[in-house]
Design a protein around this motif. Structure first.
Motif, PDB file in Angstrom:
ATOM      1  N   VAL A 100      -1.452  -1.275  -0.032  1.00 51.75           N
ATOM      2  CA  VAL A 100      -1.056  -2.643   0.279  1.00 51.75           C
ATOM      3  C   VAL A 100      -2.154  -3.273   1.118  1.00 51.75           C
ATOM      4  CG1 VAL A 100       0.602  -4.076   1.555  1.00 51.75           C
ATOM      5  CG2 VAL A 100       1.409  -2.146   0.170  1.00 51.75           C
ATOM      6  N   ARG A 101      -2.620  -4.451   0.703  1.00 53.99           N
ATOM      7  CA  ARG A 101      -3.579  -5.215   1.508  1.00 53.99           C
ATOM      8  C   ARG A 101      -2.790  -6.246   2.302  1.00 53.99           C
ATOM      9  NH1 ARG A 101      -7.991  -8.768  -1.322  1.00 53.99           N
ATOM     10  NH2 ARG A 101      -7.517  -7.136  -2.744  1.00 53.99           N
ATOM     11  N   LEU A 102      -2.775  -6.074   3.624  1.00 51.59           N
ATOM     12  CA  LEU A 102      -2.053  -6.997   4.495  1.00 51.59           C
ATOM     13  C   LEU A 102      -2.686  -8.376   4.443  1.00 51.59           C
ATOM     14  CD1 LEU A 102      -1.399  -4.940   7.734  1.00 51.59           C
ATOM     15  CD2 LEU A 102       0.249  -5.597   5.989  1.00 51.59           C
ATOM     16  N   SER A 103      -1.847  -9.367   4.461  1.00 51.29           N
ATOM     17  CA  SER A 103      -2.333 -10.737   4.591  1.00 51.29           C
ATOM     18  C   SER A 103      -2.771 -10.937   6.039  1.00 51.29           C
ATOM     19  CB  SER A 103      -1.216 -11.706   4.245  1.00 51.29           C
ATOM     20  OG  SER A 103      -1.606 -13.028   4.563  1.00 51.29           O
ATOM     21  N   PRO A 104      -3.851 -11.672   6.274  1.00 50.93           N
ATOM     22  CA  PRO A 104      -4.253 -11.943   7.656  1.00 50.93           C
ATOM     23  C   PRO A 104      -3.276 -12.875   8.374  1.00 50.93           C
ATOM     24  CG  PRO A 104      -5.696 -13.078   6.127  1.00 50.93           C
ATOM     25  CD  PRO A 104      -4.783 -12.213   5.317  1.00 50.93           C
ATOM     26  N   ASN A 105      -2.415 -13.536   7.607  1.00 41.83           N
ATOM     27  CA  ASN A 105      -1.425 -14.462   8.152  1.00 41.83           C
ATOM     28  C   ASN A 105      -0.032 -13.914   7.853  1.00 41.83           C
ATOM     29  OD1 ASN A 105       0.347 -16.567   8.660  1.00 41.83           O
ATOM     30  ND2 ASN A 105      -0.873 -18.105   7.604  1.00 41.83           N
ATOM     31  N   LYS A 106       0.741 -13.612   8.892  1.00 41.11           N
ATOM     32  CA  LYS A 106       2.085 -13.017   8.693  1.00 41.11           C
ATOM     33  C   LYS A 106       3.030 -13.918   7.891  1.00 41.11           C
ATOM     34  CE  LYS A 106       3.378  -9.582  11.867  1.00 41.11           C
ATOM     35  NZ  LYS A 106       4.288  -8.791  11.326  1.00 41.11           N
ATOM     36  N   ASP A 107       2.705 -15.227   7.799  1.00 36.46           N
ATOM     37  CA  ASP A 107       3.563 -16.162   7.072  1.00 36.46           C
ATOM     38  C   ASP A 107       3.268 -16.207   5.577  1.00 36.46           C
ATOM     39  OD1 ASP A 107       4.849 -16.874   9.447  1.00 36.46           O
ATOM     40  OD2 ASP A 107       3.379 -18.447   9.875  1.00 36.46           O
ATOM     41  N   THR A 108       2.228 -15.511   5.135  1.00 34.02           N
ATOM     42  CA  THR A 108       1.914 -15.459   3.707  1.00 34.02           C
ATOM     43  C   THR A 108       2.076 -14.027   3.220  1.00 34.02           C
ATOM     44  OG1 THR A 108      -0.438 -15.127   4.145  1.00 34.02           O
ATOM     45  CG2 THR A 108       0.293 -17.410   3.876  1.00 34.02           C
ATOM     46  N   PRO A 109       2.350 -13.849   1.926  1.00 39.68           N
ATOM     47  CA  PRO A 109       2.607 -12.492   1.424  1.00 39.68           C
ATOM     48  C   PRO A 109       1.359 -11.614   1.394  1.00 39.68           C
ATOM     49  CG  PRO A 109       2.711 -14.091  -0.365  1.00 39.68           C
ATOM     50  CD  PRO A 109       2.536 -14.869   0.894  1.00 39.68           C
ATOM     51  N   SER A 110       1.604 -10.328   1.513  1.00 41.75           N
ATOM     52  CA  SER A 110       0.581  -9.313   1.331  1.00 41.75           C
ATOM     53  C   SER A 110       0.586  -8.918  -0.141  1.00 41.75           C
ATOM     54  CB  SER A 110       0.884  -8.099   2.212  1.00 41.75           C
ATOM     55  OG  SER A 110       0.839  -8.460   3.582  1.00 41.75           O
ATOM     56  N   ALA A 111      -0.419  -8.154  -0.568  1.00 42.51           N
ATOM     57  CA  ALA A 111      -0.518  -7.761  -1.968  1.00 42.51           C
ATOM     58  C   ALA A 111      -0.486  -6.242  -2.088  1.00 42.51           C
ATOM     59  CB  ALA A 111      -1.813  -8.302  -2.572  1.00 42.51           C
ATOM     60  N   GLY A 112       0.138  -5.754  -3.155  1.00 41.28           N
ATOM     61  CA  GLY A 112       0.237  -4.323  -3.400  1.00 41.28           C
ATOM     62  C   GLY A 112      -0.383  -3.950  -4.732  1.00 41.28           C
ATOM     63  N   TYR A 113      -1.011  -2.776  -4.755  1.00 46.35           N
ATOM     64  CA  TYR A 113      -1.717  -2.311  -5.945  1.00 46.35           C
ATOM     65  C   TYR A 113      -1.414  -0.835  -6.186  1.00 46.35           C
ATOM     66  CZ  TYR A 113      -4.266  -6.486  -4.542  1.00 46.35           C
ATOM     67  OH  TYR A 113      -4.587  -7.760  -4.155  1.00 46.35           O
ATOM     68  N   PHE A 114      -1.547  -0.401  -7.442  1.00 46.21           N
ATOM     69  CA  PHE A 114      -1.293   0.992  -7.812  1.00 46.21           C
ATOM     70  C   PHE A 114      -1.698   1.186  -9.256  1.00 46.21           C
ATOM     71  CE2 PHE A 114       2.471  -1.528  -8.542  1.00 46.21           C
ATOM     72  CZ  PHE A 114       2.858  -1.181  -9.830  1.00 46.21           C
ATOM     73  N   ILE A 115      -1.625   2.431  -9.721  1.00 47.97           N
ATOM     74  CA  ILE A 115      -1.838   2.733 -11.134  1.00 47.97           C
ATOM     75  C   ILE A 115      -0.592   3.443 -11.646  1.00 47.97           C
ATOM     76  CG2 ILE A 115      -3.220   3.998 -12.830  1.00 47.97           C
ATOM     77  CD1 ILE A 115      -5.616   3.595 -11.017  1.00 47.97           C
ATOM     78  N   ALA A 116      -0.047   2.924 -12.755  1.00 49.78           N
ATOM     79  CA  ALA A 116       1.100   3.541 -13.423  1.00 49.78           C
ATOM     80  C   ALA A 116       0.577   4.343 -14.613  1.00 49.78           C
ATOM     81  CB  ALA A 116       2.081   2.473 -13.894  1.00 49.78           C
ATOM     82  N   HIS A 117       0.956   5.611 -14.687  1.00 47.49           N
ATOM     83  CA  HIS A 117       0.513   6.504 -15.755  1.00 47.49           C
ATOM     84  C   HIS A 117       1.693   6.770 -16.689  1.00 47.49           C
ATOM     85  CE1 HIS A 117      -3.217   7.656 -13.597  1.00 47.49           C
ATOM     86  NE2 HIS A 117      -2.479   7.381 -12.531  1.00 47.49           N
ATOM     87  N   GLY A 118       1.513   6.471 -17.964  1.00 50.44           N
ATOM     88  CA  GLY A 118       2.563   6.732 -18.946  1.00 50.44           C
ATOM     89  C   GLY A 118       2.641   8.205 -19.274  1.00 50.44           C
ATOM     90  N   GLY A 119       3.845   8.693 -19.424  1.00 43.49           N
ATOM     91  CA  GLY A 119       4.066  10.088 -19.787  1.00 43.49           C
ATOM     92  C   GLY A 119       4.006  10.266 -21.297  1.00 43.49           C
ATOM     93  N   ASP A 120       4.724  11.272 -21.795  1.00 47.80           N
ATOM     94  CA  ASP A 120       4.734  11.537 -23.233  1.00 47.80           C
ATOM     95  C   ASP A 120       5.449  10.446 -24.023  1.00 47.80           C
ATOM     96  OD1 ASP A 120       3.238  13.820 -23.053  1.00 47.80           O
ATOM     97  OD2 ASP A 120       4.954  15.177 -23.026  1.00 47.80           O
ATOM     98  N   SER A 121       6.329   9.710 -23.363  1.00 45.28           N
ATOM     99  CA  SER A 121       6.982   8.591 -24.034  1.00 45.28           C
ATOM    100  C   SER A 121       6.757   7.336 -23.195  1.00 45.28           C
ATOM    101  CB  SER A 121       8.481   8.859 -24.220  1.00 45.28           C
ATOM    102  OG  SER A 121       9.104   9.052 -22.980  1.00 45.28           O
ATOM    103  N   GLY A 122       6.794   6.196 -23.836  1.00 44.34           N
ATOM    104  CA  GLY A 122       6.582   4.929 -23.137  1.00 44.34           C
ATOM    105  C   GLY A 122       7.698   4.665 -22.138  1.00 44.34           C
ATOM    106  N   ALA A 123       7.397   3.818 -21.180  1.00 47.16           N
ATOM    107  CA  ALA A 123       8.374   3.452 -20.155  1.00 47.16           C
ATOM    108  C   ALA A 123       8.161   1.983 -19.812  1.00 47.16           C
ATOM    109  CB  ALA A 123       8.202   4.323 -18.915  1.00 47.16           C
ATOM    110  N   GLN A 124       9.060   1.477 -19.029  1.00 46.22           N
ATOM    111  CA  GLN A 124       8.940   0.100 -18.572  1.00 46.22           C
ATOM    112  C   GLN A 124       9.271   0.051 -17.084  1.00 46.22           C
ATOM    113  OE1 GLN A 124      11.803  -3.058 -19.813  1.00 46.22           O
ATOM    114  NE2 GLN A 124      10.024  -3.813 -20.967  1.00 46.22           N
ATOM    115  N   LEU A 125       8.374  -0.577 -16.317  1.00 38.12           N
ATOM    116  CA  LEU A 125       8.609  -0.782 -14.899  1.00 38.12           C
ATOM    117  C   LEU A 125       9.417  -2.061 -14.760  1.00 38.12           C
ATOM    118  CD1 LEU A 125       8.101  -0.164 -11.889  1.00 38.12           C
ATOM    119  CD2 LEU A 125       5.921  -1.374 -12.111  1.00 38.12           C
TER     120      LEU A 125
END
Length: 162
Positions: free
Chosen positions: A34-59
């Motif tokens: 998560v990258r914090l916003s420098p301003n507490k009144d605005t949203p921060s951003a989150g990042y990640f990598i989703a790895h599919g298994g043997d069958s497809g999925a939906q987040l």
């Protein structure tokens, strides 16, 4: 002497067949931060990598006890303008990766909790279409890219002689 050999001859194909049948590879999430916003009144951003298994999925969504609200979003460029829109769900194809990264898909987190900031991490719960809930710790980084739990560097001369 023939009986043990006959028993082995009958059971060997069954045992080989069972060893080839393992549990299917699951969908999983890693490299969450998560990258914090420098301003507490605005949203921060989150990042990640989703790895599919043997069958497809939906987040289908992401929850946390360490922020007031979390939404999935996607940034898009069109005609030299960049815009962002909420995303209800994201397909994670089998045996592939979907990156939530700066400039593309990402999380928006409003009101990140001070406790999580001081700990330097927060737990995220990823809600999958099959009912699975994947729990993942996300490292919290300040807007400048440093970890939030890293103490501020001391000034030259400070604490000398102690």
């Amino acid at each position: 002497m023939r009986a043990p050999f006959a028993l082995f001859a009958l059971t060997a194909p069954l045992m080989l067949g069972l060893s080839a049948c393992g549990d299917p590879a699951p969908t999983y999430i890693d490299q969450a931060w998560v990258r914090l916003s420098p301003n507490k009144d605005t949203p921060s951003a989150g990042y990640f990598i989703a790895h599919g298994g043997d069958s497809g999925a939906q987040l289908r969504g992401v929850l946390t006890d360490y922020a007031l609200k979390v939404e999935m979003h996607e940034s898009m460029s069109s005609g030299g303008m960049t815009s962002m829109k909420p995303v209800e769900s994201v397909d994670i194809p089998a045996k592939s990766q979907v990156a939530f990264a700066p400039g593309g898909k990402h999380l928006m987190l409003w009101g990140v909790n001070d406790t999580a900031i001081s700990r330097g991490k927060m737990q995220l719960t990823f809600l999958m279409s099959n009912g699975d809930r994947l729990l993942v710790d996300a490292v919290i980084r300040k807007a400048d890219g440093t970890d939030s739990a890293t103490p501020a560097p001391s000034k030259p001369g400070e604490h000398e002689g102690h």
